[in-house]
Design an enzyme around this catalytic site. Structure first.
Site, PDB file in Angstrom:
ATOM      1  N   ASN A  84      50.588  18.320  -2.542  1.00  0.00           N
ATOM      2  CA  ASN A  84      51.221  16.723  -2.718  1.00  0.00           C
ATOM      3  C   ASN A  84      51.589  15.954  -3.479  1.00  0.00           C
ATOM      4  O   ASN A  84      51.988  15.104  -3.490  1.00  0.00           O
ATOM      5  CB  ASN A  84      50.398  16.335  -1.522  1.00  0.00           C
ATOM      6  CG  ASN A  84      50.667  16.884   0.100  1.00  0.00           C
ATOM      7  OD1 ASN A  84      50.026  17.108   1.308  1.00  0.00           O
ATOM      8  ND2 ASN A  84      52.232  17.131   0.102  1.00  0.00           N
ATOM      9  N   ASP A 102      51.652  16.926  10.234  1.00  0.00           N
ATOM     10  CA  ASP A 102      52.675  16.700   9.177  1.00  0.00           C
ATOM     11  C   ASP A 102      53.904  16.137  10.131  1.00  0.00           C
ATOM     12  O   ASP A 102      53.716  15.768  11.809  1.00  0.00           O
ATOM     13  CB  ASP A 102      53.326  18.304   9.465  1.00  0.00           C
ATOM     14  CG  ASP A 102      54.333  18.121   7.986  1.00  0.00           C
ATOM     15  OD1 ASP A 102      54.550  17.624   7.949  1.00  0.00           O
ATOM     16  OD2 ASP A 102      54.903  19.249   7.986  1.00  0.00           O
TER      17      ASP A 102
HETATM   18  C1  IPE Z   1      50.630  20.331   4.927  1.00  0.00           C
HETATM   19  O1  IPE Z   1      52.638  19.095   4.967  1.00  0.00           O
HETATM   20  C2  IPE Z   1      50.323  19.359   3.560  1.00  0.00           C
HETATM   21  C3  IPE Z   1      49.124  18.207   4.690  1.00  0.00           C
HETATM   22  C4  IPE Z   1      49.647  18.062   6.294  1.00  0.00           C
HETATM   23  C5  IPE Z   1      48.647  17.415   4.025  1.00  0.00           C
HETATM   24  P1  IPE Z   1      53.998  19.347   4.160  1.00  0.00           P
HETATM   25  O2  IPE Z   1      54.636  17.975   4.509  1.00  0.00           O
HETATM   26  O3  IPE Z   1      52.995  18.534   2.561  1.00  0.00           O
HETATM   27  O4  IPE Z   1      53.799  20.585   4.174  1.00  0.00           O
HETATM   28  P2  IPE Z   1      55.374  21.185   3.551  1.00  0.00           P
HETATM   29  O5  IPE Z   1      55.986  20.886   2.085  1.00  0.00           O
HETATM   30  O6  IPE Z   1      56.306  20.532   4.639  1.00  0.00           O
HETATM   31  O7  IPE Z   1      55.330  22.935   3.710  1.00  0.00           O
HETATM   32  C1  IPE Z   2      52.486  14.625   6.909  1.00  0.00           C
HETATM   33  O1  IPE Z   2      53.767  13.941   6.762  1.00  0.00           O
HETATM   34  C2  IPE Z   2      50.904  13.377   5.423  1.00  0.00           C
HETATM   35  C3  IPE Z   2      51.396  14.413   4.446  1.00  0.00           C
HETATM   36  C4  IPE Z   2      51.739  15.759   3.782  1.00  0.00           C
HETATM   37  C5  IPE Z   2      50.364  13.764   3.330  1.00  0.00           C
HETATM   38  P1  IPE Z   2      54.581  13.798   5.738  1.00  0.00           P
HETATM   39  O2  IPE Z   2      54.655  12.901   4.568  1.00  0.00           O
HETATM   40  O3  IPE Z   2      54.547  15.811   5.291  1.00  0.00           O
HETATM   41  O4  IPE Z   2      56.126  13.810   6.687  1.00  0.00           O
HETATM   42  P2  IPE Z   2      57.217  14.954   6.896  1.00  0.00           P
HETATM   43  O5  IPE Z   2      57.626  15.715   6.660  1.00  0.00           O
HETATM   44  O6  IPE Z   2      57.712  14.192   5.722  1.00  0.00           O
HETATM   45  O7  IPE Z   2      57.275  14.111   8.038  1.00  0.00           O
HETATM   46 MG    MG Z   3      55.392  17.252   6.136  1.00  0.00          MG
END
Ligand code: IPE
Ligand code: IPE
Ligand code: MG
Length: 250
Positions: free
Chosen positions: A65, A17
């Site tokens: 997602n 994340d």
């Molecule tokens: C969790 O990250 C999903 C993945 C790492 C693929 P998100 O960024 O989607 O999670 P939330 O929405 O902050 O809980």
């Molecule tokens: C994790 O990074 C990747 C996926 C969930 C695909 P994020 O895209 O969730 O990054 P933040 O949470 O917005 O910083």
């Molecule tokens: Mg995220």
């Protein structure tokens, strides 16, 4: 395992994340963060293996997602396909077995195709396994398992009266995989976001503020060191763990 015996967790799972925030901090579009995140996937795959991990599960795309802006989802799928195509030869050369968990049949055709090719080309490797959680969600996994289990009971392959966690859990996507010993989440968030809810029942959790594109082998080693400071008691007492024979005799 005693808290004082250093061991490498055989199965490490990571909630990757912070790609978006990494990019935002630099005034870049979110997709730049994802691009850098793919590089970290590459380095972490081999960092984990070098440290002695046997299975690495990476949460790459959750069912939730799909609700992100269409453009971001499209670019993520494109990146995934590009990454897999580029890594195929490396996986074969380095003897990395690739597996997936999640509803992969709902992914774009191009991604499914390269997944299929890579999984088939690496299925006989046994030393190290990379598991990508793609279009994954724990609740959906439980529903899919319940449906498959119900069908097995209806057809007589399973007996309703023999139902147990041991029999049911084989119907999860992870049916034949070991449970994660250590779950790491980057970016400072301290939630599980629908990841391996059942399988992580007795996992140790490490939350690090490091954003995923900045995550290094040293950060992974630090998480493993943290894991080693814990005592996994599985419901027992410290004393029982210290001398199992004595505890069993009581
Ligand atoms: C969790 O990250 C999903 C993945 C790492 C693929 P998100 O960024 O989607 O999670 P939330 O929405 O902050 O809980
Ligand atoms: C994790 O990074 C990747 C996926 C969930 C695909 P994020 O895209 O969730 O990054 P933040 O949470 O917005 O910083
Ligand atoms: Mg995220």
């Amino acid at each position: 395992m005693s808290a004082h015996t250093a061991t490498v967790p055989p199965h490490v799972a990571i909630i990757m994340d912070g790609n978006g925030r990494w990019a935002k901090n630099r005034g870049l579009p979110r997709i730049e963060g994802h691009r850098r995140g793919v590089e970290t996937v590459r380095t972490t795959t081999f960092a984990a293996r070098d440290l002695g991990v046997r299975m690495l599960t990476l949460y790459a795309f959750s069912i939730e997602n799909w609700k992100r802006p269409q453009e971001e989802v499209g670019t993520l799928m494109g990146l995934l396909e590009y990454y897999l195509k580029k890594e195929l030869a490396t996986f074969v050369r380095e003897r990395v077995r690739l597996r997936t968990i999640g509803r992969t049949h709902e992914l774009p055709a191009g991604v499914q195709e390269v997944l299929h090719t890579t999984i088939a080309a690496t299925k006989h490797f046994t030393d190290y396994t990379l598991v990508l959680a793609l279009n994954y969600g724990s609740r959906t996994e439980v529903v899919d398992a319940a449906r498959a289990y119900a069908a097995a009971v209806a057809s007589g392959r399973e007996k309703f009266n023999d139902s147990s966690w041991a029999t049911f859990s084989r119907y999860l996507y992870t049916g034949d995989m070991p449970e994660p010993d250590l779950v790491i989440r980057t970016s400072g968030e301290t939630r599980i976001s629908n990841f391996l809810l059942m399988q992580a029942a007795y996992a140790e959790f490490v939350f690090t503020p490091v954003l995923w594109p900045d995550f290094t082998k040293a950060d992974l080693a630090a998480a493993i060191a943290d894991y080693n400071r814990r005592e996994r008691r599985f419901g027992l007492t410290s004393e029982q763990l210290a001398s199992p024979a004595k505890a069993a005799a009581k």
